[in-house]
Motif scaffolding. Structure first.
Motif, short mmCIF file in Angstrom:
data_model
loop_
_atom_site.label_atom_id
_atom_site.label_comp_id
_atom_site.label_asym_id
_atom_site.label_seq_id
_atom_site.Cartn_x
_atom_site.Cartn_y
_atom_site.Cartn_z
N UNK A 95 0.84 -1.21 0.00
CA UNK A 95 0.00 0.00 0.00
C UNK A 95 0.87 1.25 0.00
N UNK A 96 0.55 2.19 -0.90
CA UNK A 96 1.31 3.43 -0.95
C UNK A 96 0.60 4.52 -0.17
N UNK A 97 1.17 5.70 -0.19
CA UNK A 97 0.52 6.82 0.49
C UNK A 97 -0.70 7.26 -0.31
N UNK A 98 -1.64 7.89 0.35
CA UNK A 98 -2.83 8.46 -0.29
C UNK A 98 -3.58 7.45 -1.15
N UNK A 99 -3.65 6.21 -0.72
CA UNK A 99 -4.48 5.25 -1.43
C UNK A 99 -3.85 4.62 -2.65
N UNK A 100 -2.61 4.93 -2.95
CA UNK A 100 -1.97 4.32 -4.12
C UNK A 100 -1.32 2.99 -3.77
N UNK A 101 -0.57 2.45 -4.73
CA UNK A 101 0.16 1.21 -4.47
C UNK A 101 1.62 1.40 -4.90
N UNK A 102 2.49 0.62 -4.25
CA UNK A 102 3.88 0.57 -4.67
C UNK A 102 4.07 -0.75 -5.39
#
Lengths: 278, 307
Positions: free
Chosen positions: B45-52
């Protein structure tokens, strides 16, 4: 013979069956009664008959004397939501009817490699829990860069409605032999003519039934729509969801009753066509 | 229609036209989205709802306790919620089965006219809006609702019963919503039941219980199994019923998935939970398919034995 032996339990079974029907319909009857109850504070206590909840739903002035003006809905908003719902349900059910019918013709009238895979695949959208399909579509649309809108809702609905139509039309095709189609082909009609003049009229009740049931399932869908509607698009069920989350008010009952009545009329027509014999 | 052994090119073209739309629809908007969901469950899980975009199996670790890493900790709460959901779904299956089974016999013994009317009446509520049907139970079960008001005015209770936001309310809601799914398959198998076998069993001196246990139950088993499967699946993934009738007290996996997607915005973790729901469903359907195939084989073997 066996019927007579079971007759001692038959009366009990009648009572049980009646209780079952009451269980199914009592909650719906309750909302209907509540929607005409003038008591704005406690719906469970009857204080008189009123149309006010229906009137205020459409922005009309309430006829009752003691009335909290804050209850009035914005009618434009409701009409916009209704329009969205109809656009989605009509487009999604029309597209699904074409796709589902085409698929049913393919599996019923042709032998091809992978037919069983198709048949299994067609069941998948119906057995997939709504929430799984909803979030998978959400990830997909956002990932691909589709803007969440009415179009994404229509596409999402088509994925599972096509299967419903497929099953209804395939059932009709299965109960029908292909003598007339063969005759038509033997008399020199091409596949398109045969389909239009022979097959389609024969399967028409199934197609109409499938369309109507798809229409009502689309109109009523909550979960998948909830995930793929985006922030500024609302359908009727999402509108009701938002209303209930803001608090229980008598207008919800009125809107619920209108929706139930509409669903029942369309679904009855759909069930009638589905079961109709030649 | 069969023109010898070969398929004419015209027919092949027609088949292609008929199958292309469904292939594109289910390929692009069903299989690929589910595939992406599987991939997401293994992303960070990335910051602000994104993905890594890196391999990250620790979303599963957060639920099952293994593998752990990437700052994720084992949270036993999630296993508890998953087990609770399985339990609620199983309970819903049992209740709907017990409720519907006798009704199927009631309907199957009716005259044709009454039968059609009652079948229609049982199918119709399925088409009433899901939210509306659940909302009705909110009106029935809440402290100032119809049930409490009725019981209090009859003097049976002084204080309103605490029914809403309980397991009881969630089960009632699930049962109410899913009853048609259980009824229809059971009814189909009861309708096909060969009553001469029941009579034979009685003539041979079996007690009613023996007849039920050894004749009626095995003959209607396919309908029971089918009904159980198609009730269990929507019950397991449900989130509207628990969010209306369970409030914050009764949670199901669906509620957690919804929160991960729309509030916490941890899409990989939400996908992981959805994967668990999907895997449970697929396992169940697989087991059902194998069981049905074995039953069909047994029947064929039994049939061959008679010849």
């Amino acid at each position: 013979m066996s019927k007579r032996r079971f007759s001692s339990g038959w009366t009990a079974l009648h009572i049980y069956g009646a209780a079952f029907l009451i269980f199914l319909y009592a909650p719906l009857a309750l909302i209907t009664v509540y929607s005409f109850n003038s008591n704005a504070l406690n719906m469970a206590v009857w204080t008189g008959f009123t149309f006010d909840w229906y009137r205020t739903l459409f922005g009309m002035q309430p006829a009752g004397a003691a009335f909290d003006a804050a209850f009035t809905e914005n009618p434009d908003r409701l009409l916009g939501v209704l329009r969205n719902s109809l656009i989605v349900a009509l487009s999604a059910s029309a597209i699904s009817t074409v796709i589902g019918t085409a698929t049913a013709l393919a599996t019923a009238r042709y032998d091809f490699i992978g037919k069983r895979i198709y048949q299994a695949l067609l069941f998948m959208p119906m057995i997939m829990p709504d929430i799984v399909l909803g979030i998978a579509l959400l990830i997909f649309f956002v990932g691909v860069g589709f803007k969440l809108s009415l179009a994404t809702i229509i596409i999402g609905h088509c994925t599972f409605l096509s299967s419903y139509v497929y099953i209804i039309v395939a059932a009709r095709l299965a109960g029908m032999d292909n003598t007339l189609e063969v005759a038509s082909a033997d008399l020199g009609a091409g596949p398109v003519t045969t389909f239009r003049r022979v097959t389609l009229p024969l399967i028409m009740p199934g197609v109409i039934g499938g369309f109507l049931l798809a229409f009502i399932i689309s109109l009523d869908d909550v979960v998948i729509t909830y995930f793929i509607a985006g922030v500024d698009t609302q359908t009727l069920p999402l509108f009701i969801l938002a209303m209930v989350r803001r608090g229980i008010r008598p207008q919800i009952n009125a809107l619920a009753v209108l929706l139930i009545m509409f669903s029942f009329v369309v679904a009855s027509a759909g069930l009638y066509f589905r079961s109709r014999r030649n | 229609m069969a023109e010898g052994g070969t398929i004419s090119s015209q027919r092949r073209k027609a088949l292609f036209v008929l199958l292309t739309p469904i292939t594109l629809l289910l390929g692009a908007f069903f299989l690929i989205p589910l595939g992406i969901m599987v991939v997401y469950s293994f992303l960070e899980p990335g910051l602000y709802g994104g993905v890594v975009w890196s391999f990250y199996p620790y979303n599963y670790g957060r639920i099952f306790g293994w593998p752990l890493g990437g700052g994720e900790e084992f949270e036993p709460l999630y296993i508890q919620i998953i087990l609770n959901s399985l339990y609620y779904a199983a309970l819903t299956v049992i209740v709907t089965l017990v409720v519907c089974y006798p009704v199927a016999f009631w309907v199957s013994r009716m005259g044709p006219m009454a039968k059609n009317i009652v079948l229609f009446a049982i199918t119709l509520p399925f088409f009433a809006n899901l939210l509306v049907r659940i909302y009705a139970w909110l009106l029935l079960l809440r402290p100032t609702g119809a049930v409490n008001t009725a019981l209090m005015s009859l003097g049976l209770i002084d204080q309103p019963l605490n029914m809403i936001f309980t397991e009881f309310a969630v089960i009632v809601g699930l049962v109410y919503v899913l009853t048609p799914f259980m009824f229809l398959p059971i009814y189909a198998s009861v309708e096909r039941l060969d009553w001469s076998l029941v009579q034979a069993s009685q003539d041979l001196g079996a007690t009613p219980f023996q007849t039920f246990r050894r004749v009626i139950l095995p003959l209607t088993a396919p309908g029971i199994a089918g009904g159980c499967v198609i009730v269990f699946i929507p019950a397991l993934g449900n989130f509207i019923v628990p969010s209306f009738l369970g409030g914050s007290k009764v949670q199901m996996t669906g509620n957690v998935i919804e929160r991960q997607f729309l509030q916490a915005r941890n899409w990989p973790f939400g996908s992981t939970l959805a994967m668990i729901v999907m895997a449970s469903v697929l396992l169940l359907v697989l087991a059902y398919t194998l069981w049905m195939r074995r039953a069909a084989n047994n029947e064929r073997l039994a049939g061959a034995g008679h010849v």
